[in-house]
Enzyme design. Structure first.
Site, PDB file in Angstrom:
ATOM      1  CG  HIS A   9      -0.125   0.064   2.431  1.00 48.46           C
ATOM      2  ND1 HIS A   9       0.498  -1.046   3.021  1.00 48.46           N
ATOM      3  CD2 HIS A   9       0.154   1.338   3.127  1.00 48.46           C
ATOM      4  CE1 HIS A   9       1.037  -0.541   4.272  1.00 48.46           C
ATOM      5  NE2 HIS A   9       0.957   0.813   4.421  1.00 48.46           N
ATOM      6  CG  ASP A  54       1.816   5.037   5.073  1.00 52.84           C
ATOM      7  OD1 ASP A  54       1.145   4.002   4.698  1.00 52.84           O
ATOM      8  OD2 ASP A  54       3.007   4.979   5.288  1.00 52.84           O
ATOM      9  CG  HIS A 101       5.272   1.119   2.767  1.00 50.48           C
ATOM     10  ND1 HIS A 101       4.605   2.211   2.088  1.00 50.48           N
ATOM     11  CD2 HIS A 101       4.559   1.058   3.970  1.00 50.48           C
ATOM     12  CE1 HIS A 101       3.737   2.836   2.983  1.00 50.48           C
ATOM     13  NE2 HIS A 101       3.769   1.875   4.118  1.00 50.48           N
ATOM     14  NE  ARG A 152       8.002  -4.562  10.910  1.00 51.27           N
ATOM     15  CZ  ARG A 152       8.971  -3.669  10.617  1.00 51.27           C
ATOM     16  NH1 ARG A 152      10.259  -4.043  10.720  1.00 51.27           N
ATOM     17  NH2 ARG A 152       8.808  -2.367  10.003  1.00 51.27           N
TER      18      ARG A 152
END
Ligand SMILES: O=C(O)CCC(=O)C(=O)O
Ligand SMILES: [Fe+2]
Length: 309
Positions: A171, A173, A228, A238
């Site tokens: 996607h 941002d 990203h 993570r």
């Protein structure tokens, strides 16, 4: 608002490229040439990392400990605290205790200050005025900014037969600027201009910065909103912390006349509210700006023939 994502929203299984990329632009914000380097990085990658950012280490470590604590709670505790969402694709939100508010506020206000400094340095690098032309949108009391914590549990290799799990699908941002860091765990990948996905090595000492769709529009496509995604780590959990600096809902977003220099506008004007509504209705991986692109007049090729298709 603080938003905690559900553990690893797994979209699909696929083989992904894990090429480690060591060319992410690194910009030292204390250096005199940083304005022009920031502009270059926004044009070429829409993505870079910064050091000498002025965010106190204490704010970072306190927030990281808080995030680790949230995500390590047993499911029953998370449910009690309102940390789970009923729908697997929904985000969980919850009210914070006063001490937690203090930690989150300290971090967010410091990161917001850094984001605004970067936006002002970008305006200087672009030689446009006023200096706060971008940053005033994020500084505005009505600014629609979000802070999000994501958690991706480890996905061991043997369990998934050497295939990588996508933890957060590809996607861009939608906001103006995103400021990201993780708990020193790999997983973030960005799409380069040549169409290759590359893995970004984690870096404890830097913040990663993404150009968002709104900044791409304001610069009439000169800055690239970086595509990203996150691939789940095989051995480590993570945790990522992202501040998304957005404009007020009623703000009109359009290419800045001072950057057009006779060019046609690539986008029609829209309010941030309109864009956000449209983005949230669309698929995550869609080119969400597509709906706001202006149809370009037929281009004329070298032989001066009109090309209609
Ligand atoms: O978790 C990450 O590193 C990135 C997540 C992300 O891209 C997002 O929350 O928009
Ligand atoms: Fe993102």
């Amino acid at each position: 608002m603080v938003v905690l994502s559900k553990p690893a929203v797994i979209e699909h299984l696929s083989l992904v490229n894990n090429t480690i990329f060591h060319g992410v632009p690194l910009i030292d914000l204390s250096k005199p040439d940083s304005n022009s380097l920031l502009v270059k990085a926004c044009r070429e990658f829409g993505f870079f990392k910064v050091i000498n950012h002025g965010v106190p280490t204490e704010f970072i470590t306190k927030l990281e400990s808080l995030a680790i604590h949230f995500f390590s709670l047993p499911l029953s505790e998370k449910e009690k605290a309102g940390l789970t969402a009923p729908d697997p694709l929904a985000m969980a939100t919850r009210k914070l205790a006063p001490m937690e508010i203090c930690i989150v506020n300290g971090y967010v206000s410091s990161v917001k200050k850094m984001a605004c400094e970067i936006l002002e340095m970008l305006a200087e690098g672009l030689k446009i005025e006023p200096r706060n032309i971008f940053s005033k949108l994020v500084m505005d009391e009505e600014s629609d900014s979000i802070f999000r914590l994501n958690h991706y549990p480890p996905c061991p290799d043997d369990q998934f037969k050497g295939r990588n799990l996508i933890g957060f699908g590809e996607h861009t941002d939608p906001q103006i600027i995103s400021v990201l860091r993780s708990n020193n765990t790999s997983g973030l990948q960005v799409l380069l201009k040549d169409g290759n996905w590359i893995s970004v090595p984690p870096d404890q000492n830097s913040f990663f910065i993404n150009v968002g769709d709104s900044l791409q529009v304001m610069t009439n496509g000169m800055f690239k909103s970086v595509r990203h995604r996150v691939v789940a780590n095989t051995s480590k959990s993570r945790i990522s912390m992202i501040y998304f600096g957005g404009p007020p809902l009623c703000e009109k977003i359009a290419p800045l006349p001072s950057l057009m220099k006779g060019e046609d506008s690539l986008y029609r004007e829209f309010t941030w509210f309109e864009y956000k509504k449209s983005a949230y209705k669309s698929r995550l991986d869609e080119n969400r700006l597509g709906r706001f692109e202006k149809l370009q007049p037929p281009c004329v090729n070298k032989e001066r023939k009109i090309v209609l298709s």
